[in-house]
Motif scaffolding. Structure first.
Motif, PDB file in Angstrom:
ATOM      1  N   ASN A  34       0.856  -1.187   0.000  1.00 26.55           N
ATOM      2  CA  ASN A  34       0.000   0.000   0.000  1.00 26.55           C
ATOM      3  C   ASN A  34       0.889   1.233   0.000  1.00 26.55           C
ATOM      4  OD1 ASN A  34      -1.736   2.170   0.712  1.00 26.55           O
ATOM      5  ND2 ASN A  34      -3.159   0.747   1.657  1.00 26.55           N
ATOM      6  N   LEU A  35       0.640   2.142  -0.906  1.00 20.63           N
ATOM      7  CA  LEU A  35       1.480   3.331  -1.042  1.00 20.63           C
ATOM      8  C   LEU A  35       1.504   4.152   0.240  1.00 20.63           C
ATOM      9  CD1 LEU A  35       3.178   4.707  -3.297  1.00 20.63           C
ATOM     10  CD2 LEU A  35       1.195   6.168  -3.736  1.00 20.63           C
ATOM     11  N   ALA A  36       0.414   4.133   0.990  1.00 21.92           N
ATOM     12  CA  ALA A  36       0.316   4.953   2.192  1.00 21.92           C
ATOM     13  C   ALA A  36       1.002   4.333   3.407  1.00 21.92           C
ATOM     14  CB  ALA A  36      -1.149   5.230   2.513  1.00 21.92           C
ATOM     15  N   ASP A  37       1.390   3.047   3.311  1.00 24.25           N
ATOM     16  CA  ASP A  37       2.034   2.375   4.443  1.00 24.25           C
ATOM     17  C   ASP A  37       3.522   2.709   4.529  1.00 24.25           C
ATOM     18  OD1 ASP A  37      -0.366   1.213   5.044  1.00 24.25           O
ATOM     19  OD2 ASP A  37       0.106  -0.722   4.116  1.00 24.25           O
ATOM     20  N   ASP A  38       4.088   2.479   5.716  1.00 22.79           N
ATOM     21  CA  ASP A  38       5.534   2.584   5.900  1.00 22.79           C
ATOM     22  C   ASP A  38       6.160   1.247   5.530  1.00 22.79           C
ATOM     23  OD1 ASP A  38       8.130   2.983   6.632  1.00 22.79           O
ATOM     24  OD2 ASP A  38       7.736   3.304   8.766  1.00 22.79           O
ATOM     25  N   GLY A  45      13.116  -9.756  -2.438  1.00 24.85           N
ATOM     26  CA  GLY A  45      11.826 -10.344  -2.763  1.00 24.85           C
ATOM     27  C   GLY A  45      11.174  -9.621  -3.920  1.00 24.85           C
ATOM     28  N   LYS A  46       9.868  -9.901  -4.125  1.00 25.85           N
ATOM     29  CA  LYS A  46       9.112  -9.359  -5.250  1.00 25.85           C
ATOM     30  C   LYS A  46       7.951  -8.520  -4.698  1.00 25.85           C
ATOM     31  CE  LYS A  46       9.964 -13.619  -7.879  1.00 25.85           C
ATOM     32  NZ  LYS A  46       9.306 -14.748  -8.586  1.00 25.85           N
ATOM     33  N   TYR A  47       7.811  -7.306  -5.228  1.00 27.12           N
ATOM     34  CA  TYR A  47       6.811  -6.381  -4.697  1.00 27.12           C
ATOM     35  C   TYR A  47       6.129  -5.638  -5.844  1.00 27.12           C
ATOM     36  CZ  TYR A  47       9.751  -7.083  -0.557  1.00 27.12           C
ATOM     37  OH  TYR A  47      10.489  -7.633   0.472  1.00 27.12           O
ATOM     38  N   MET A  48       4.957  -5.094  -5.526  1.00 31.84           N
ATOM     39  CA  MET A  48       4.280  -4.218  -6.485  1.00 31.84           C
ATOM     40  C   MET A  48       3.358  -3.275  -5.732  1.00 31.84           C
ATOM     41  SD  MET A  48       1.456  -6.743  -8.262  1.00 31.84           S
ATOM     42  CE  MET A  48       0.547  -7.968  -7.321  1.00 31.84           C
ATOM     43  N   VAL A  49       2.980  -2.189  -6.427  1.00 35.41           N
ATOM     44  CA  VAL A  49       2.052  -1.219  -5.868  1.00 35.41           C
ATOM     45  C   VAL A  49       1.235  -0.638  -7.015  1.00 35.41           C
ATOM     46  CG1 VAL A  49       3.743   0.672  -5.994  1.00 35.41           C
ATOM     47  CG2 VAL A  49       1.838   0.827  -4.378  1.00 35.41           C
ATOM     48  N   THR A  50      -0.050  -0.441  -6.781  1.00 41.18           N
ATOM     49  CA  THR A  50      -0.930   0.184  -7.780  1.00 41.18           C
ATOM     50  C   THR A  50      -1.481   1.476  -7.174  1.00 41.18           C
ATOM     51  OG1 THR A  50      -2.765  -1.206  -6.990  1.00 41.18           O
ATOM     52  CG2 THR A  50      -1.582  -1.949  -8.951  1.00 41.18           C
ATOM     53  N   VAL A  57       3.540  -0.205 -10.463  1.00 41.76           N
ATOM     54  CA  VAL A  57       4.993  -0.296 -10.346  1.00 41.76           C
ATOM     55  C   VAL A  57       5.305  -1.624  -9.670  1.00 41.76           C
ATOM     56  CG1 VAL A  57       7.120   0.757  -9.470  1.00 41.76           C
ATOM     57  CG2 VAL A  57       5.172   2.217 -10.111  1.00 41.76           C
ATOM     58  N   ALA A  58       6.156  -2.426 -10.293  1.00 40.38           N
ATOM     59  CA  ALA A  58       6.565  -3.716  -9.730  1.00 40.38           C
ATOM     60  C   ALA A  58       8.083  -3.769  -9.687  1.00 40.38           C
ATOM     61  CB  ALA A  58       6.013  -4.862 -10.569  1.00 40.38           C
ATOM     62  N   TRP A  59       8.615  -4.488  -8.691  1.00 38.50           N
ATOM     63  CA  TRP A  59      10.066  -4.570  -8.610  1.00 38.50           C
ATOM     64  C   TRP A  59      10.514  -5.845  -7.906  1.00 38.50           C
ATOM     65  CZ3 TRP A  59       6.982  -1.345  -5.816  1.00 38.50           C
ATOM     66  CH2 TRP A  59       7.086  -1.367  -4.432  1.00 38.50           C
ATOM     67  N   VAL A  60      11.722  -6.246  -8.254  1.00 40.52           N
ATOM     68  CA  VAL A  60      12.365  -7.402  -7.643  1.00 40.52           C
ATOM     69  C   VAL A  60      13.657  -6.922  -7.003  1.00 40.52           C
ATOM     70  CG1 VAL A  60      13.382  -9.687  -8.001  1.00 40.52           C
ATOM     71  CG2 VAL A  60      11.402  -8.969  -9.371  1.00 40.52           C
ATOM     72  N   ILE A  61      13.826  -7.233  -5.722  1.00 40.44           N
ATOM     73  CA  ILE A  61      15.062  -6.913  -5.017  1.00 40.44           C
ATOM     74  C   ILE A  61      15.883  -8.184  -4.901  1.00 40.44           C
ATOM     75  CG2 ILE A  61      16.087  -6.040  -2.877  1.00 40.44           C
ATOM     76  CD1 ILE A  61      13.549  -4.462  -2.375  1.00 40.44           C
ATOM     77  N   ILE A 273       8.582   6.701  -5.235  1.00 37.70           N
ATOM     78  CA  ILE A 273       8.594   5.250  -5.047  1.00 37.70           C
ATOM     79  C   ILE A 273      10.016   4.708  -5.157  1.00 37.70           C
ATOM     80  CG2 ILE A 273       7.848   3.055  -6.061  1.00 37.70           C
ATOM     81  CD1 ILE A 273       5.224   4.460  -6.827  1.00 37.70           C
ATOM     82  N   ILE A 274      10.753   5.161  -6.157  1.00 39.33           N
ATOM     83  CA  ILE A 274      12.129   4.683  -6.335  1.00 39.33           C
ATOM     84  C   ILE A 274      12.978   5.011  -5.111  1.00 39.33           C
ATOM     85  CG2 ILE A 274      14.260   5.005  -7.656  1.00 39.33           C
ATOM     86  CD1 ILE A 274      12.296   3.338  -9.170  1.00 39.33           C
TER      87      ILE A 274
END
Length: 411
Positions: A34-38, A45-50, A57-61, A273-274
């Motif tokens: 959630n964009l509003a969360d800390d 891991g693998k994450y995304m946010v809408t 936006v999706a990303w893999v760390i 986000i970045i």
């Protein structure tokens, strides 16, 4: 390739394109944030946010984060958007009031079966928390009939969009009931008509993608620009072996109308986000970005419209786009990186430069590089009939793009 044809067919609007990508990413173990969360410090891991329904936006760390690799595309495409108070009763017919979204080739929208899709916003728990419902008519419900040539004084006259591009929906019926089209949508979407507060609904071409050519080499489809790029990035994110990078895929809306929106590239949102993803801002300055959007292929009937020494042929690989005016962001240093990568990995690459005096379109690259100052290039698969109701590409170019993005993410 079947999955690609499916998303071309199912991605009726930018909202549906994002939903297709979200479902695919979820099935590949990407965690929705959630964009509003800390977020704190994110572990590998693998994450995304809408942040919005038409942006993702999706990303893999990776286990080791020595570099930042970004690829981006846009989810929207030229279409006809339903206006507020859409019903028009005229000469016994029920028609829908629409306006152009983006630079569509208007003549290609005549005489095609058209569906209606998008989002409908209805009453929620309170005024500041309405509910959004994704909608798709899943069948043609309107059409824009052409005028017979016998009745046209000037067959080459410009099209009056407000007069000539109004679709026929049904026959007008008697009675005092209003908003027949929205009442139809409400019933099909299983919401109460009285609860509809607003909507973003678009007409879409119902024709399915087709494989064409003696060797099945071409794909003819609505929405190739720019669903081809979105899906190639999604494939690369889910299928690459990402270990030493932070690999990011960004899908913006509103590129076709200038990108200046909260969900468009000309926003502070991506940088925000970045900066939350990377452990050190230095990674931004040393990062790399590929802006992926379709390119103008040489049209055999209009070869003079292409540059004399940089001619992009369908089937000859991905196009790396450059422009002296920086309408494409590629410079020699960034272009050299992609050229070397393609040479090393055996990926077919072409170079596109527009014919002098013919500007071409601007895409995401120059906009994003203005606030994410990293090496960047513009590239994509070459197409014919760009912005037509049906566009044309070569299947091998798409496969080369997927291969390039995979190598890029995991290099």
């Amino acid at each position: 390739m079947n999955n690609f044809l499916d998303i071309l067919n199912n991605g009726k609007t930018q909202f549906h394109v994002v939903k297709e990508c979200e479902d695919t990413l979820s099935a590949n173990d990407f965690t929705m944030l959630n964009l509003a969360d800390d977020w704190g410090t994110l572990t590998p891991g693998k994450y995304m946010v809408t942040p919005f329904p038409s942006m993702l936006v999706a990303w893999v760390i990776g286990e080791a984060t020595s570099s930042l690799r970004v690829a981006m595309a846009h989810t929207d495409f030229p279409a006809l958007k339903l206006k507020t108070n859409p019903d028009i009763k005229k000469s016994g017919y029920l028609m829908a009031n629409v306006e152009p979204y983006g630079g569509l080739i208007t003549s290609t929208w005549f005489d095609r079966p058209l569906g209606l899709a998008g989002k409908v916003v209805v009453t929620g728990d309170n005024a500041f928390a309405p509910k959004t419902v994704l909608y798709d008519s899943e069948k043609p419900i309107c059409i824009i009939p052409n005028l017979a040539p016998h009745l046209k004084k000037d067959k080459n006259a410009d099209i009056d969009v407000q007069k000539e591009l109004i679709p026929l929906v049904s026959m007008a019926e008697g009675g005092s009931e209003t908003d027949k089209l929205l009442r139809y949508v409400a019933k099909e979407a299983d919401v109460d008509y009285e609860d509809i507060l607003d909507y973003d609904l678009y007409l879409y071409v119902c024709e399915e993608p087709q494989i064409i050519g003696m060797k099945d080499e071409f794909i003819s489809s609505p929405r190739i620009d720019n669903t081809s790029s979105v899906w190639a990035i999604t494939k690369a994110l889910t299928e690459s072996n990402i270990t030493n990078q932070i690999a990011v895929g960004v899908f913006f809306d509103n590129e076709e109308i200038g990108s200046r929106s909260k969900q468009g590239a000309d926003s502070t949102l991506l940088r925000d986000i970045i900066e939350r993803i990377v452990p050190d801002k230095k990674m931004i300055y040393e990062g790399f970005n590929i802006s992926v959007d379709v390119a103008h292929g040489l049209h055999p009937n209009y070869a003079e419209k292409s540059d004399v020494t940089n001619q992009i042929i369908l089937g000859n690989g991905v196009a790396l786009k450059t422009s002296a005016s920086q309408r494409y962001v590629t410079d020699s240093e960034a272009g050299a990186v992609i050229t070397a990568l393609c040479q090393e990995k055996g990926i077919k690459l072409q170079r596109q430069v527009n014919r002098s005096g013919m500007a071409g379109g601007q895409t995401l690259g120059p906009i994003v590089s203005s606030y994410l100052p990293m090496k960047s290039v513009d590239m994509g698969v070459p197409v014919l009939a760009m912005h037509s109701a049906r566009e044309l590409m070569h299947r091998d170019d798409y496969l080369e793009l997927v291969k390039l993005l995979k190598e890029y993410y995991q290099y």
